[in-house]
Design a protein around this motif. Structure first.
Motif, PDB file in Angstrom:
ATOM      1  N   GLY A  72       0.782  -1.475   0.095  1.00  0.00           N
ATOM      2  CA  GLY A  72      -0.130   0.169   0.003  1.00  0.00           C
ATOM      3  C   GLY A  72       0.867   1.307   0.092  1.00  0.00           C
ATOM      4  N   ASP A  73       2.173   0.948   0.756  1.00  0.00           N
ATOM      5  CA  ASP A  73       2.922   2.440   0.715  1.00  0.00           C
ATOM      6  C   ASP A  73       3.441   2.622  -0.531  1.00  0.00           C
ATOM      7  OD1 ASP A  73       2.610   2.978   3.348  1.00  0.00           O
ATOM      8  OD2 ASP A  73       4.182   1.931   3.852  1.00  0.00           O
ATOM      9  N   LEU A  74       3.732   1.455  -1.521  1.00  0.00           N
ATOM     10  CA  LEU A  74       4.099   1.664  -2.685  1.00  0.00           C
ATOM     11  C   LEU A  74       2.943   2.340  -3.769  1.00  0.00           C
ATOM     12  CD1 LEU A  74       6.407  -1.419  -3.218  1.00  0.00           C
ATOM     13  CD2 LEU A  74       7.364   0.967  -3.286  1.00  0.00           C
ATOM     14  N   VAL A  75       1.870   1.755  -3.478  1.00  0.00           N
ATOM     15  CA  VAL A  75       0.749   2.148  -4.666  1.00  0.00           C
ATOM     16  C   VAL A  75       0.399   3.537  -4.296  1.00  0.00           C
ATOM     17  CG1 VAL A  75      -1.684   1.769  -4.655  1.00  0.00           C
ATOM     18  CG2 VAL A  75      -0.114  -0.338  -4.437  1.00  0.00           C
ATOM     19  N   GLU A  76       0.306   4.154  -2.900  1.00  0.00           N
ATOM     20  CA  GLU A  76      -0.126   5.393  -2.732  1.00  0.00           C
ATOM     21  C   GLU A  76       1.011   6.365  -3.263  1.00  0.00           C
ATOM     22  OE1 GLU A  76      -2.974   6.454  -1.717  1.00  0.00           O
ATOM     23  OE2 GLU A  76      -3.667   4.462  -1.407  1.00  0.00           O
ATOM     24  N   THR A  77       2.266   5.878  -3.078  1.00  0.00           N
ATOM     25  CA  THR A  77       3.497   6.831  -3.472  1.00  0.00           C
ATOM     26  C   THR A  77       3.519   7.219  -4.862  1.00  0.00           C
ATOM     27  OG1 THR A  77       4.977   6.191  -1.584  1.00  0.00           O
ATOM     28  CG2 THR A  77       6.118   6.989  -3.697  1.00  0.00           C
ATOM     29  N   TYR A  78       3.136   5.949  -5.681  1.00  0.00           N
ATOM     30  CA  TYR A  78       2.921   5.979  -7.054  1.00  0.00           C
ATOM     31  C   TYR A  78       1.909   6.913  -7.697  1.00  0.00           C
ATOM     32  CZ  TYR A  78       7.039   3.025  -6.800  1.00  0.00           C
ATOM     33  OH  TYR A  78       8.420   2.622  -6.598  1.00  0.00           O
ATOM     34  N   LEU A  79       0.920   6.700  -7.041  1.00  0.00           N
ATOM     35  CA  LEU A  79      -0.531   7.485  -7.415  1.00  0.00           C
ATOM     36  C   LEU A  79      -0.355   9.249  -7.138  1.00  0.00           C
ATOM     37  CD1 LEU A  79      -3.489   5.343  -5.902  1.00  0.00           C
ATOM     38  CD2 LEU A  79      -2.873   5.709  -8.373  1.00  0.00           C
ATOM     39  N   ASP A  80       0.664   9.263  -6.103  1.00  0.00           N
ATOM     40  CA  ASP A  80       1.006  10.599  -5.694  1.00  0.00           C
ATOM     41  C   ASP A  80       1.774  11.126  -6.651  1.00  0.00           C
ATOM     42  OD1 ASP A  80      -0.642  10.860  -3.332  1.00  0.00           O
ATOM     43  OD2 ASP A  80       1.253  10.250  -1.996  1.00  0.00           O
ATOM     44  N   LEU A  81       2.816  10.378  -7.460  1.00  0.00           N
ATOM     45  CA  LEU A  81       3.613  10.472  -8.503  1.00  0.00           C
ATOM     46  C   LEU A  81       2.863  11.254  -9.573  1.00  0.00           C
ATOM     47  CD1 LEU A  81       6.341  10.837 -10.005  1.00  0.00           C
ATOM     48  CD2 LEU A  81       6.095   8.466 -10.273  1.00  0.00           C
ATOM     49  N   LEU A  82       1.838  10.401  -9.996  1.00  0.00           N
ATOM     50  CA  LEU A  82       1.045  10.646 -11.153  1.00  0.00           C
ATOM     51  C   LEU A  82       0.166  11.907 -10.939  1.00  0.00           C
ATOM     52  CD1 LEU A  82      -0.579   7.300 -12.077  1.00  0.00           C
ATOM     53  CD2 LEU A  82       1.442   8.020 -12.778  1.00  0.00           C
ATOM     54  N   ASP A  83      -0.200  12.170  -9.629  1.00  0.00           N
ATOM     55  CA  ASP A  83      -0.719  13.536  -9.338  1.00  0.00           C
ATOM     56  C   ASP A  83      -0.054  14.513  -9.248  1.00  0.00           C
ATOM     57  OD1 ASP A  83      -3.330  12.204  -8.809  1.00  0.00           O
ATOM     58  OD2 ASP A  83      -3.049  12.335  -6.482  1.00  0.00           O
ATOM     59  N   ASP A  84       1.338  14.423  -8.809  1.00  0.00           N
ATOM     60  CA  ASP A  84       2.212  15.628  -8.592  1.00  0.00           C
ATOM     61  C   ASP A  84       2.765  15.752  -9.962  1.00  0.00           C
ATOM     62  OD1 ASP A  84       1.971  15.386  -5.868  1.00  0.00           O
ATOM     63  OD2 ASP A  84       4.203  14.818  -5.593  1.00  0.00           O
ATOM     64  N   GLN A  85       2.814  15.050 -11.000  1.00  0.00           N
ATOM     65  CA  GLN A  85       3.143  15.128 -12.295  1.00  0.00           C
ATOM     66  C   GLN A  85       1.786  15.725 -13.279  1.00  0.00           C
ATOM     67  OE1 GLN A  85       6.284  15.062 -13.978  1.00  0.00           O
ATOM     68  NE2 GLN A  85       7.073  14.972 -11.933  1.00  0.00           N
ATOM     69  N   ASP A  86       0.814  15.629 -12.535  1.00  0.00           N
ATOM     70  CA  ASP A  86      -0.568  15.710 -13.402  1.00  0.00           C
ATOM     71  C   ASP A  86      -0.575  14.958 -14.625  1.00  0.00           C
ATOM     72  OD1 ASP A  86      -2.963  17.024 -13.647  1.00  0.00           O
ATOM     73  OD2 ASP A  86      -2.202  18.860 -14.833  1.00  0.00           O
ATOM     74  N   LEU A  87      -0.517  13.852 -14.433  1.00  0.00           N
ATOM     75  CA  LEU A  87      -0.488  12.965 -15.489  1.00  0.00           C
ATOM     76  C   LEU A  87      -1.753  12.295 -15.915  1.00  0.00           C
ATOM     77  CD1 LEU A  87       3.144  11.210 -15.142  1.00  0.00           C
ATOM     78  CD2 LEU A  87       2.359  13.131 -16.485  1.00  0.00           C
ATOM     79  N   ARG A  88      -2.394  12.194 -16.948  1.00  0.00           N
ATOM     80  CA  ARG A  88      -3.657  11.483 -17.063  1.00  0.00           C
ATOM     81  C   ARG A  88      -3.496  10.251 -18.359  1.00  0.00           C
ATOM     82  NH1 ARG A  88      -7.427  13.761 -14.154  1.00  0.00           N
ATOM     83  NH2 ARG A  88      -6.812  15.814 -13.363  1.00  0.00           N
ATOM     84  N   ASP A  89      -4.327   9.456 -18.265  1.00  0.00           N
ATOM     85  CA  ASP A  89      -4.386   8.355 -19.161  1.00  0.00           C
ATOM     86  C   ASP A  89      -3.154   7.695 -19.455  1.00  0.00           C
ATOM     87  OD1 ASP A  89      -5.496   6.870 -21.565  1.00  0.00           O
ATOM     88  OD2 ASP A  89      -4.468   8.146 -23.062  1.00  0.00           O
TER      89      ASP A  89
END
Length: 266
Positions: A72-89
Motif C-alpha cells: 500500500g505504501d508503494l501504491v499510494e506513493t506512485y499514485l501521488d507521483l501521477l498526481d504531482d506530475q498531473d498525468l492522465r491516461d
C-alpha cells in the motif's frame, strides 16, 4: 541513456525515477530483480511515449525507511507521483511484484489518472492452489547461481523476484532487495482481498504470461485476468517469468496489438 531524477514524495524518502521520452505517459514498475529487469520495456515505450520508471525504495542501494513497508505504501506513493506530475491516461505496466503494485493502483485510482493496465507474470491475489514461493538470501549473502540451485528453487532468481522457468535464467534480486521484497509483501506474501477488488478496474487491461513460467504459473495468470472485467490474457510461447526478455518480439507484439485495439475502441 537518461540519468534518473530524484523526487521526494515524503520527507526522508527520496525516490529515484527514470524519466525518458515524450507522448502518452507510461509508468513501468519493476519486480524483484530491479530496474534492469524492465529496461527493455522502458526502451520499447520510450520511442513513442513518456516513460516513468521508479526504483522501489530498497533496491539498487536506495533508502527504505522502516516505516515505509507494505504494498500500500508503494501504491499510494506512485499514485501521488501521477498526481504531482498531473498525468492522465497513464498506462501502468508492472512485472512480477511490480504487477501487484500496478493492479492495486488501478483499484485505488480515485483520481482517474490511469488509462490502461498491463500485468506480466504478476502475483498479489491469493489464489487457492497457487502458492508463491519466495526465495531467501543465502547465509553468506552471496547470490546463488547455477542450474542446480535454480532448479531447486533456492536461487535468488527462482522466486517472484524474477526467476524464470526457461533455460538460462538470469540472476535474481540481491539479498537487500529480497529483504525489501519481504517487507513489502508481508508474511502471507499476498492480499486475500485483491482478487475481489479487481472487479473495480474499469480500464483496458492485459495479462501477459510466459507459457513456461514456473514461478507464477499461467493458470494463476488466467485467474488474474478473469477477475478484471474485460481483461485479455496472452500466453507467450517459449517464455518463462520474464517474457519481455525471453521472447521480446512476441511479447511486445502482443502488447502493441492490445494497445492498438484499446485505442480504436475509445
Amino acid at each position: 541513456m537518461t540519468t534518473p531524477t530524484a523526487w521526494e514524495p515524503y520527507p526522508g524518502l527520496p525516490l529515484t525515477v527514470r524519466d525518458v521520452g515524450a507522448g502518452r505517459p507510461v509508468l513501468v514498475l519493476h519486480g524483484g530483480a530491479g530496474p534492469a529487469s524492465v529496461s527493455g520495456v522502458v526502451d520499447h515505450f520510450a520511442a513513442t511515449s513518456r516513460v516513468l520508471a521508479p526504483t522501489h525504495p530498497g533496491w539498487e542501494d536506495t533508502p527504505r525507511p522502516e516505516w515505509f513497508s507494505g504494498v500500500g505504501d508503494l501504491v499510494e506513493t506512485y499514485l501521488d507521483l501521477l498526481d504531482d506530475q498531473d498525468l492522465r491516461d497513464v498506462l501502468v505496466l508492472g512485472s512480477s511484484f511490480g504487477g501487484w503494485i500496478a493492479a492495486e493502483m488501478a483499484v485505488r485510482d480515485r483520481g482517474r489518472r490511469i488509462g490502461g493496465l498491463i500485468v506480466m507474470g504478476a502475483f498479489g491475489p491469493r489464489l487457492e492452489g497457487h502458492e508463491i514461493q519466495f526465495p531467501t538470501p543465502p547465509p553468506d549473502s552471496t547470490p546463488a547461481e547455477g542450474p542446480g540451485a535454480q532448479g531447486l528453487g533456492l536461487a535468488q532468481g527462482t522466486g517472484p523476484g524474477e526467476g524464470s522457468g526457461a533455460a538460462g535464467a538470469r540472476r535474481g534480486p540481491s539479498p537487500t532487495a529480497l529483504r525489501a521484497l519481504a517487507a513489502y509483501a508481508g508474511p502471507v506474501k499476498s492480499d486475500p482481498k485483491l482478487l475481489y477488488r479487481l472487479a473495480r478496474v474499469t480500464v483496458p487491461a492485459l495479462a501477459v504470461w510466459g507459457e513456461n513460467d514456473t514461478v507464477v504459473p499461467p493458470d494463476y495468470g488466467r485467474a488474474y485476468a478473469a477477475a478484471i472485467p474485460g481483461a485479455r490474457f496472452e500466453l507467450i510461447a517459449g517464455a518463462g517469468h520474464l517474457p519481455t526478455r525471453e521472447a521480446p518480439e512476441a511479447t511486445f507484439a502482443a502488447i502493441d496489438a492490445f494497445l492498438a485495439v484499446a485505442a480504436a475502441e475509445r
